[in-house]
Design a protein around this motif. Sequence first.
Motif, PDB file in Angstrom:
ATOM      1  N   LEU A  83      87.007 110.356  39.975  1.00 48.68           N
ATOM      2  CA  LEU A  83      87.229 109.441  41.125  1.00 48.68           C
ATOM      3  C   LEU A  83      86.303 110.240  42.153  1.00 48.68           C
ATOM      4  O   LEU A  83      85.881 111.585  42.281  1.00 48.68           O
ATOM      5  N   GLY A  84      85.589 109.376  43.038  1.00 46.78           N
ATOM      6  CA  GLY A  84      85.011 109.811  44.247  1.00 46.78           C
ATOM      7  C   GLY A  84      85.376 109.392  45.675  1.00 46.78           C
ATOM      8  O   GLY A  84      85.782 108.250  45.585  1.00 46.78           O
ATOM      9  N   PHE A  85      85.607 110.408  46.777  1.00 42.91           N
ATOM     10  CA  PHE A  85      86.277 109.930  47.697  1.00 42.91           C
ATOM     11  C   PHE A  85      85.311 110.520  49.017  1.00 42.91           C
ATOM     12  O   PHE A  85      84.765 111.636  48.880  1.00 42.91           O
ATOM     13  N   TYR A  86      84.684 109.805  49.828  1.00 41.82           N
ATOM     14  CA  TYR A  86      83.947 109.896  50.900  1.00 41.82           C
ATOM     15  C   TYR A  86      84.520 109.601  52.103  1.00 41.82           C
ATOM     16  O   TYR A  86      84.222 108.498  52.638  1.00 41.82           O
ATOM     17  N   PRO A  87      85.102 110.539  52.957  1.00 46.25           N
ATOM     18  CA  PRO A  87      85.474 110.079  54.107  1.00 46.25           C
ATOM     19  C   PRO A  87      84.461 110.297  55.375  1.00 46.25           C
ATOM     20  O   PRO A  87      83.568 111.047  55.191  1.00 46.25           O
ATOM     21  N   PHE A  88      84.371 109.451  56.402  1.00 44.70           N
ATOM     22  CA  PHE A  88      83.724 109.637  57.518  1.00 44.70           C
ATOM     23  C   PHE A  88      84.490 109.514  58.682  1.00 44.70           C
ATOM     24  O   PHE A  88      85.459 108.956  58.800  1.00 44.70           O
ATOM     25  N   ALA A  89      84.063 110.244  59.647  1.00 43.99           N
ATOM     26  CA  ALA A  89      84.412 110.552  60.967  1.00 43.99           C
ATOM     27  C   ALA A  89      83.376 110.253  62.095  1.00 43.99           C
ATOM     28  O   ALA A  89      82.085 110.136  61.503  1.00 43.99           O
ATOM     29  N   ASP A  90      83.796 110.107  63.272  1.00 44.21           N
ATOM     30  CA  ASP A  90      82.487 109.886  64.196  1.00 44.21           C
ATOM     31  C   ASP A  90      81.640 111.235  64.234  1.00 44.21           C
ATOM     32  O   ASP A  90      80.464 111.196  64.800  1.00 44.21           O
ATOM     33  N   PHE A  91      82.073 112.225  63.684  1.00 44.21           N
ATOM     34  CA  PHE A  91      81.194 113.434  63.606  1.00 44.21           C
ATOM     35  C   PHE A  91      80.475 113.521  62.255  1.00 44.21           C
ATOM     36  O   PHE A  91      80.306 114.905  61.709  1.00 44.21           O
ATOM     37  N   SER A  92      80.549 112.629  61.367  1.00 43.17           N
ATOM     38  CA  SER A  92      79.839 112.772  60.240  1.00 43.17           C
ATOM     39  C   SER A  92      78.268 112.305  60.421  1.00 43.17           C
ATOM     40  O   SER A  92      77.939 111.060  60.818  1.00 43.17           O
ATOM     41  N   PRO A  93      77.526 113.182  59.964  1.00 41.36           N
ATOM     42  CA  PRO A  93      76.034 112.944  60.329  1.00 41.36           C
ATOM     43  C   PRO A  93      75.532 111.534  59.692  1.00 41.36           C
ATOM     44  O   PRO A  93      74.632 110.921  59.701  1.00 41.36           O
TER      45      PRO A  93
END
Length: 227
Positions: A83-93
């Motif tokens: 499995l691969g999980f890639y979270p993003f937030a507003d502070f993710s480049p």
Amino acid sequence: MTAVQDPRAALDALAGSTVPYLLGVRHHSPALAAAVPALLDAAGADVVCVELPADFQPWLAHLGAPGTVAPVALAGAGQDGRLGFYPFADFSPELAAVRWARERGAEVVCCDLPMGDARWDGAASPEAGDSREEGAGPAPTSFAQALTAAGTGRAGDDLWDRSVEVRAPGSAPELLRRAALSVGWALRRDAESSAGVSAVDLAREAYMRDTIARAAADGRRVAAVIG
């Protein structure tokens, strides 16, 4: 005896690269996320390569869409169930780079190994094996430890936070880019001179180099956002 590369010369070479223009990032970095738009503007990038599995390419349009509100994540699975999980937030480049590309009309390319690629399991690849330099001794110079000691020296200090995030207020975007590249170089150099870089990472790097080269083949300016 193995010659020790001058860190300043190595950093100058990385920062001076134009094919591609290098943006070393941590996947959650308020400092770099804020600086990414200005850095990509300065690079004049036609193509932005981001370190995401190539399988996610069809989802980038949704990730960068104006209606997509962070936090958000991409997830996938390999044929072996990995499995691969890639979270993003507003502070993710990476998310900042995808949004910049949408606003500027630049292309975004997922440049990492596809999740279904067999090389993720660490099996033999063309470059697999011990990547340590010939003649490396049992106690190599640790550039990462030296950078940490130059900060506070406290055990457990986060090298990235001390070298990049803490120094961000009042710093020009290019200075942050250089600080980030120096941390990445130190960690990579330490891996090369100690246990060696894993076969998985070598395979990923080879795939990313090929993808970036194809993106730049027609003379387009490529920025690589790599963590």
